[in-house]
Design an enzyme around this catalytic site. Structure first.
Site, short mmCIF file in Angstrom:
data_model
loop_
_atom_site.label_atom_id
_atom_site.label_comp_id
_atom_site.label_asym_id
_atom_site.label_seq_id
_atom_site.Cartn_x
_atom_site.Cartn_y
_atom_site.Cartn_z
N ASP A 15 1.95 -4.67 17.90
CA ASP A 15 3.09 -3.97 17.30
C ASP A 15 3.14 -2.53 17.81
OD1 ASP A 15 5.38 -3.72 15.77
OD2 ASP A 15 4.32 -3.26 13.91
N ALA A 65 0.82 -1.21 0.00
CA ALA A 65 0.00 0.00 0.00
C ALA A 65 0.85 1.26 0.00
CB ALA A 65 -0.92 0.00 1.22
#
Length: 456
Positions: free
Chosen positions: A145, A34
């Protein structure tokens, strides 16, 4: 040459599709699948961030389509002042466009890279991080994360958690009730994740929060070494030093976060009771993903703002991701609520479906309130295990003879909600239900309609 010209022409068409509602600007970032652009909403003038994803590249990588669906689903679940908000998802035949809140202040990492923060600034950011993470955990979402690069700041300096690409949901747990996928950024990852023996995602997030707090206060990582093996050894032993400039209360909080045994690691409620955390803390007010107060806003985002229309909302292209797969599979449409949503299809008109649901709800002792379009809120008249159960129901017409109905958990106990959807309402709806989510009925030929569907 001809093929290249066609591809360029297709790109222009897609850009017009986005530019019809959004003006694309500079490139903000780029990953494997992306690109993220700065954008401006032509209707409101607001700044947005637009993630542009190439479907062909997704299809070529096993599991990436499902990961994208899950990421978007999670972002819709965790609408919170300290989480980057998702506005809408658009799609063409070749690309998916995820329109998100724009965090003008950039990454928190950029601030830390210039040097450690004052304790007051570190405390403010950490309070917002814990509030966001606690909300996510309450929705069953583990981020996995957490690091300063994934913590953004808006123009007012408010922290925003972003990048849920590695986030996990309860249905990803194995039979032992634990996660087993090793992921995250090594310097911020909990020791139990590195050991590959299964871990609790929420407890692992708290270790990462501890590392983030250390970095904010100290200006460097607690566990660092050019050799990964040696760095892991430090993590496994929680071997680090806290500099003398860190206050005693902050030091004690770090020590309770960076505990090797996850069962002994401090919890979010315990963090919020510590003197260091409580100083100046004002709890943010989260936004319910299906709150009735948000119905009108959601209609504006999804219907193009036609507030006068009372026709059923049609789905946008991404909700089906129909050009990624064949057949009439609706299972990908309704992942925004995961466990807290049940879906069925019906061949009855949306008006008939809502009328029937209202009657069934009242017969079960629920109050019923109509919302804009074909939306209905059912609320229990007595308190349950966790307050009064409230359910939001919406009917969408995806084709002339097919309606899809979604139940979403608005308030109250989740187990009571699951019982409501799985047991209580089903008998009364039998005459209008075509198939419940997960069934594979013979579907009418509506593929073209679902590919091209757009806001009504």
């Amino acid at each position: 040459m001809a093929r290249r010209a066609r591809e360029e022409e297709a790109d222009q068409v897609e850009r017009k599709l986005v530019l019809g509602r959004y003006e694309l600007g500079r490139l903000l970032g780029q990953g494997t699948f992306a690109k993220v652009y700065y954008g401006r909403d032509l209707r409101s003038g607001e700044s947005v961030a637009i993630k542009v994803i190439d479907k062909a590249r997704l299809r070529r990588t096993e599991g990436m389509v499902e990961q994208l669906r899950r990421e978007i689903s999670i972002m819709r679940m965790v609408r919170h002042p300290n989480v980057v908000g998702i506005r809408e998802v658009l799609a063409s035949r070749a690309r998916v466009f995820v329109v998100m809140e724009y965090a003008r202040g950039g990454e928190l990492f950029a601030k830390v890279a210039r040097g450690r923060l004052t304790e007051e600034h570190a405390r403010r950011y950490f309070q917002q991080l814990v509030a966001a993470v606690g909300f996510c955990h309450g929705r069953g979402v583990a981020h996995r994360d957490l690091k300063p690069e994934n913590l953004l700041l808006d123009e007012e300096g408010r922290l925003k958690v972003t990048d849920f690409g590695l986030a996990a949901l309860p249905e990803q747990l194995r039979q032992d009730g634990l996660l087993h996928t090793q992921c995250g950024t090594p310097a911020y990852v909990a020791p139990e994740v590195l050991r590959k023996r299964g871990y609790d995602g929420a407890r692992a997030d708290l270790w990462s929060c501890g590392v983030v707090l250390y970095v904010l206060l100290c200006g460097f990582l607690p566990f660092q070494h050019e050799n990964y093996a040696k760095m892991y050894q430090k993590i496994f032993k929680a071997e680090y030093q806290v500099p003398p400039w860190v206050s005693g209360d902050a030091r004690r909080l770090i020590v309770r976060l960076l505990v090797v045994d996850p069962a002994k690691r401090i919890s979010i409620p315990e963090i919020m009771r510590t003197p260091w955390f409580k100083k100046g803390f004002v709890p943010p007010v989260p936004t319910s993903p299906v709150s009735p107060k948000k119905w009108e806003e959601d209609d504006v985002l999804l219907d193009g703002g036609d507030s006068g229309a009372m026709s059923p909302r049609t789905c946008n292209a991404f909700q089906l991701i129909s050009s990624m797969s064949s057949g009439f599979d609706l299972s990908g449409m309704f992942e925004s609520e995961q466990k807290a949503a049940t879906v069925f299809t019906s061949r009855a008109p949306a008006a008939t479906v809502i009328q029937k649901l209202e009657a069934v709800g009242r017969s079960l002792g629920y109050s019923a309130t109509r919302g804009k379009g074909w939306k209905l809120r059912l609320e229990a008249t007595a308190d349950g295990a966790n307050g009064r159960l409230a359910v939001t129901v919406e009917a969408l017409e995806v084709a002339a003879d097919v309606a899809v109905v979604e139940f979403a958990h608005d308030a109250g106990d989740e187990l009571e909600f699951n019982k409501f959807c799985a047991v209580d309402v089903r008998p009364g709806l039998a005459d209008i239900v075509w198939a419940w989510q997960g069934d594979r009925p013979a579907a009418p030929d509506v593929a073209a309609a679902t590919v091209e569907c757009s806001p009504a």
